[in-house]
Design a protein around this motif. Structure first.
Motif, PDB file in Angstrom:
ATOM      1  N   THR A  91      29.174   0.962 -50.527  1.00  0.00           N
ATOM      2  CA  THR A  91      28.938   1.231 -51.945  1.00  0.00           C
ATOM      3  C   THR A  91      28.493   2.675 -52.143  1.00  0.00           C
ATOM      4  OG1 THR A  91      26.693   0.388 -51.658  1.00  0.00           O
ATOM      5  CG2 THR A  91      28.339  -1.148 -52.478  1.00  0.00           C
ATOM      6  N   PRO A  92      28.609   3.210 -53.365  1.00  0.00           N
ATOM      7  CA  PRO A  92      28.191   4.596 -53.616  1.00  0.00           C
ATOM      8  C   PRO A  92      26.755   4.841 -53.174  1.00  0.00           C
ATOM      9  CG  PRO A  92      29.407   3.748 -55.490  1.00  0.00           C
ATOM     10  CD  PRO A  92      29.199   2.587 -54.553  1.00  0.00           C
ATOM     11  N   SER A  93      26.518   6.006 -52.557  1.00  0.00           N
ATOM     12  CA  SER A  93      25.215   6.321 -51.999  1.00  0.00           C
ATOM     13  C   SER A  93      24.397   7.207 -52.932  1.00  0.00           C
ATOM     14  CB  SER A  93      25.386   7.030 -50.649  1.00  0.00           C
ATOM     15  OG  SER A  93      26.142   6.240 -49.754  1.00  0.00           O
ATOM     16  N   VAL A  94      23.104   7.229 -52.697  1.00  0.00           N
ATOM     17  CA  VAL A  94      22.185   8.101 -53.427  1.00  0.00           C
ATOM     18  C   VAL A  94      22.238   9.487 -52.799  1.00  0.00           C
ATOM     19  CG1 VAL A  94      19.780   8.470 -54.079  1.00  0.00           C
ATOM     20  CG2 VAL A  94      20.708   6.140 -53.965  1.00  0.00           C
ATOM     21  N   ASP A  95      22.427  10.534 -53.606  1.00  0.00           N
ATOM     22  CA  ASP A  95      22.501  11.895 -53.078  1.00  0.00           C
ATOM     23  C   ASP A  95      21.152  12.368 -52.561  1.00  0.00           C
ATOM     24  OD1 ASP A  95      25.186  12.550 -53.302  1.00  0.00           O
ATOM     25  OD2 ASP A  95      25.002  13.164 -55.389  1.00  0.00           O
ATOM     26  N   ALA A  96      21.178  12.998 -51.400  1.00  0.00           N
ATOM     27  CA  ALA A  96      19.989  13.581 -50.791  1.00  0.00           C
ATOM     28  C   ALA A  96      20.421  14.794 -49.985  1.00  0.00           C
ATOM     29  CB  ALA A  96      19.283  12.561 -49.902  1.00  0.00           C
ATOM     30  N   ALA A  97      19.451  15.583 -49.552  1.00  0.00           N
ATOM     31  CA  ALA A  97      19.759  16.764 -48.744  1.00  0.00           C
ATOM     32  C   ALA A  97      18.611  17.035 -47.792  1.00  0.00           C
ATOM     33  CB  ALA A  97      20.009  17.984 -49.628  1.00  0.00           C
ATOM     34  N   VAL A  98      18.942  17.601 -46.648  1.00  0.00           N
ATOM     35  CA  VAL A  98      17.929  18.037 -45.681  1.00  0.00           C
ATOM     36  C   VAL A  98      18.215  19.481 -45.311  1.00  0.00           C
ATOM     37  CG1 VAL A  98      17.550  15.732 -44.715  1.00  0.00           C
ATOM     38  CG2 VAL A  98      19.261  17.239 -43.680  1.00  0.00           C
ATOM     39  N   LEU A  99      17.181  20.162 -44.851  1.00  0.00           N
ATOM     40  CA  LEU A  99      17.347  21.501 -44.314  1.00  0.00           C
ATOM     41  C   LEU A  99      17.452  21.401 -42.796  1.00  0.00           C
ATOM     42  CD1 LEU A  99      17.368  24.589 -45.000  1.00  0.00           C
ATOM     43  CD2 LEU A  99      14.935  24.579 -44.399  1.00  0.00           C
ATOM     44  N   VAL A 100      18.466  22.035 -42.242  1.00  0.00           N
ATOM     45  CA  VAL A 100      18.617  22.146 -40.788  1.00  0.00           C
ATOM     46  C   VAL A 100      18.107  23.539 -40.422  1.00  0.00           C
ATOM     47  CG1 VAL A 100      20.226  22.076 -38.848  1.00  0.00           C
ATOM     48  CG2 VAL A 100      20.627  20.627 -40.867  1.00  0.00           C
ATOM     49  N   PRO A 101      16.821  23.657 -40.017  1.00  0.00           N
ATOM     50  CA  PRO A 101      16.198  24.966 -39.876  1.00  0.00           C
ATOM     51  C   PRO A 101      16.442  25.589 -38.492  1.00  0.00           C
ATOM     52  CG  PRO A 101      14.604  23.211 -40.433  1.00  0.00           C
ATOM     53  CD  PRO A 101      15.838  22.584 -39.866  1.00  0.00           C
ATOM     54  N   LEU A 102      17.230  26.653 -38.457  1.00  0.00           N
ATOM     55  CA  LEU A 102      17.464  27.413 -37.230  1.00  0.00           C
ATOM     56  C   LEU A 102      16.408  28.512 -37.141  1.00  0.00           C
ATOM     57  CD1 LEU A 102      21.336  27.855 -37.401  1.00  0.00           C
ATOM     58  CD2 LEU A 102      20.100  26.526 -35.681  1.00  0.00           C
ATOM     59  N   ILE A 103      15.599  28.469 -36.098  1.00  0.00           N
ATOM     60  CA  ILE A 103      14.540  29.461 -35.931  1.00  0.00           C
ATOM     61  C   ILE A 103      15.046  30.565 -34.997  1.00  0.00           C
ATOM     62  CG2 ILE A 103      12.118  29.838 -35.406  1.00  0.00           C
ATOM     63  CD1 ILE A 103      12.619  27.761 -37.586  1.00  0.00           C
ATOM     64  N   ASN A 104      15.043  31.786 -35.478  1.00  0.00           N
ATOM     65  CA  ASN A 104      15.621  32.919 -34.757  1.00  0.00           C
ATOM     66  C   ASN A 104      14.657  33.450 -33.681  1.00  0.00           C
ATOM     67  OD1 ASN A 104      17.337  35.047 -34.041  1.00  0.00           O
ATOM     68  ND2 ASN A 104      16.529  36.385 -35.654  1.00  0.00           N
ATOM     69  N   ARG A 105      14.412  32.625 -32.677  1.00  0.00           N
ATOM     70  CA  ARG A 105      13.561  33.041 -31.569  1.00  0.00           C
ATOM     71  C   ARG A 105      14.424  33.631 -30.454  1.00  0.00           C
ATOM     72  NH1 ARG A 105       8.684  31.231 -32.907  1.00  0.00           N
ATOM     73  NH2 ARG A 105       8.409  29.232 -33.977  1.00  0.00           N
ATOM     74  N   ALA A 106      13.760  34.151 -29.400  1.00  0.00           N
ATOM     75  CA  ALA A 106      14.494  34.668 -28.245  1.00  0.00           C
ATOM     76  C   ALA A 106      15.404  33.585 -27.683  1.00  0.00           C
ATOM     77  CB  ALA A 106      13.517  35.144 -27.177  1.00  0.00           C
ATOM     78  N   SER A 107      14.914  32.347 -27.690  1.00  0.00           N
ATOM     79  CA  SER A 107      15.745  31.181 -27.406  1.00  0.00           C
ATOM     80  C   SER A 107      15.827  30.391 -28.711  1.00  0.00           C
ATOM     81  CB  SER A 107      15.125  30.331 -26.292  1.00  0.00           C
ATOM     82  OG  SER A 107      15.912  29.185 -26.039  1.00  0.00           O
ATOM     83  N   MET A 108      16.949  30.513 -29.419  1.00  0.00           N
ATOM     84  CA  MET A 108      17.070  29.920 -30.750  1.00  0.00           C
ATOM     85  C   MET A 108      16.730  28.435 -30.728  1.00  0.00           C
ATOM     86  SD  MET A 108      20.315  30.029 -33.396  1.00  0.00           S
ATOM     87  CE  MET A 108      20.842  31.585 -32.692  1.00  0.00           C
ATOM     88  N   SER A 109      16.017  27.972 -31.748  1.00  0.00           N
ATOM     89  CA  SER A 109      15.581  26.582 -31.763  1.00  0.00           C
ATOM     90  C   SER A 109      15.818  25.944 -33.125  1.00  0.00           C
ATOM     91  CB  SER A 109      14.101  26.486 -31.387  1.00  0.00           C
ATOM     92  OG  SER A 109      13.297  27.114 -32.378  1.00  0.00           O
ATOM     93  N   LEU A 110      15.703  24.630 -33.150  1.00  0.00           N
ATOM     94  CA  LEU A 110      15.779  23.836 -34.371  1.00  0.00           C
ATOM     95  C   LEU A 110      14.405  23.235 -34.646  1.00  0.00           C
ATOM     96  CD1 LEU A 110      19.150  22.039 -33.698  1.00  0.00           C
ATOM     97  CD2 LEU A 110      18.680  23.351 -35.768  1.00  0.00           C
TER      98      LEU A 110
END
Length: 199
Positions: A34-53
């Motif tokens: 059935t039709p879903s409820v709209d939602a959103a999340v942030l996928v945060p890329l952290i610009n470290r020496a070793s990139m992380s989430l």
């Protein structure tokens, strides 16, 4: 020194996200049709020496998905101008990350969850000097997983379990004491496809 997928900069990631129209939307095997409820999340890329989430661990007292790892986000409210606005607003409410600290790079295909949400992941680039203030009503803690581990085929694996009498398949990532699974891991699979498929 970065290697492999970690060598990507913000411009290259944005370019690859712009080419993902051919990727299919994701969905939990038990997501309602059935039709879903709209939602959103942030996928945060952290610009470290070793990139992380960056991930949140949901507060233990919540009625839904208590204690689970997730990206910051939530359902779209009437006042939100767009799903990007939803992701940035919810992130600010949950972990206190000001939207001015987030460079939006693009978005991934929507993911339909078993709870009836149609979640759009918004990918954001964040410099490491981030200042966070957690909302204890929603978040117990935050943690990071290196991007190379979160998207590695040897770490992002498919598992199964019996749920309500049926075998359910899902993806999971384990790193140190942290476990990311379900819809959030499904979104990681979409990110993996977007960044590697369009190299």
């Amino acid at each position: 020194m970065r290697s492999g997928i970690e060598q990507l900069d913000a411009a290259e990631i944005a370019a690859r996200l712009a080419r993902i129209s051919s990727l299919e939307s994701g969905a939990d095997e038990m997501a309602p049709s059935t039709p879903s409820v709209d939602a959103a999340v942030l996928v945060p890329l952290i610009n470290r020496a070793s990139m992380s989430l960056l991930f949140t661990q949901r507060a233990a007292h919540l009625k839904a998905h208590a204690g689970q790892a997730s990206f910051p986000g939530g359902r779209r409210e009437p006042a939100d101008r767009s799903l990007i606005d939803t992701a940035l607003r919810e992130t600010e409410e949950e972990v206190g990350l000001d939207r001015s600290q987030v460079q939006v790079l693009g978005q991934l295909p929507p993911y339909r969850t078993v709870t009836g949400f149609r979640v759009t992941p918004i990918v954001g680039w964040i410099e490491p000097e981030l200042q966070l203030t957690l909302d204890p009503g929603e978040v117990d803690r935050v943690f990071e997983i290196p991007l190379a581990i979160a998207l590695s085929p040897s770490h992002l694996i498919r598992q199964s379990a019996i749920y309500k009498g049926k075998r359910r398949h899902y993806h999971v990532v384990k790193h140190e004491d942290n476990v990311v699974w379900g819809a959030t891991a499904g979104m990681l699979l979409s990110l993996q496809e977007a960044l590697w498929q369009f190299a």
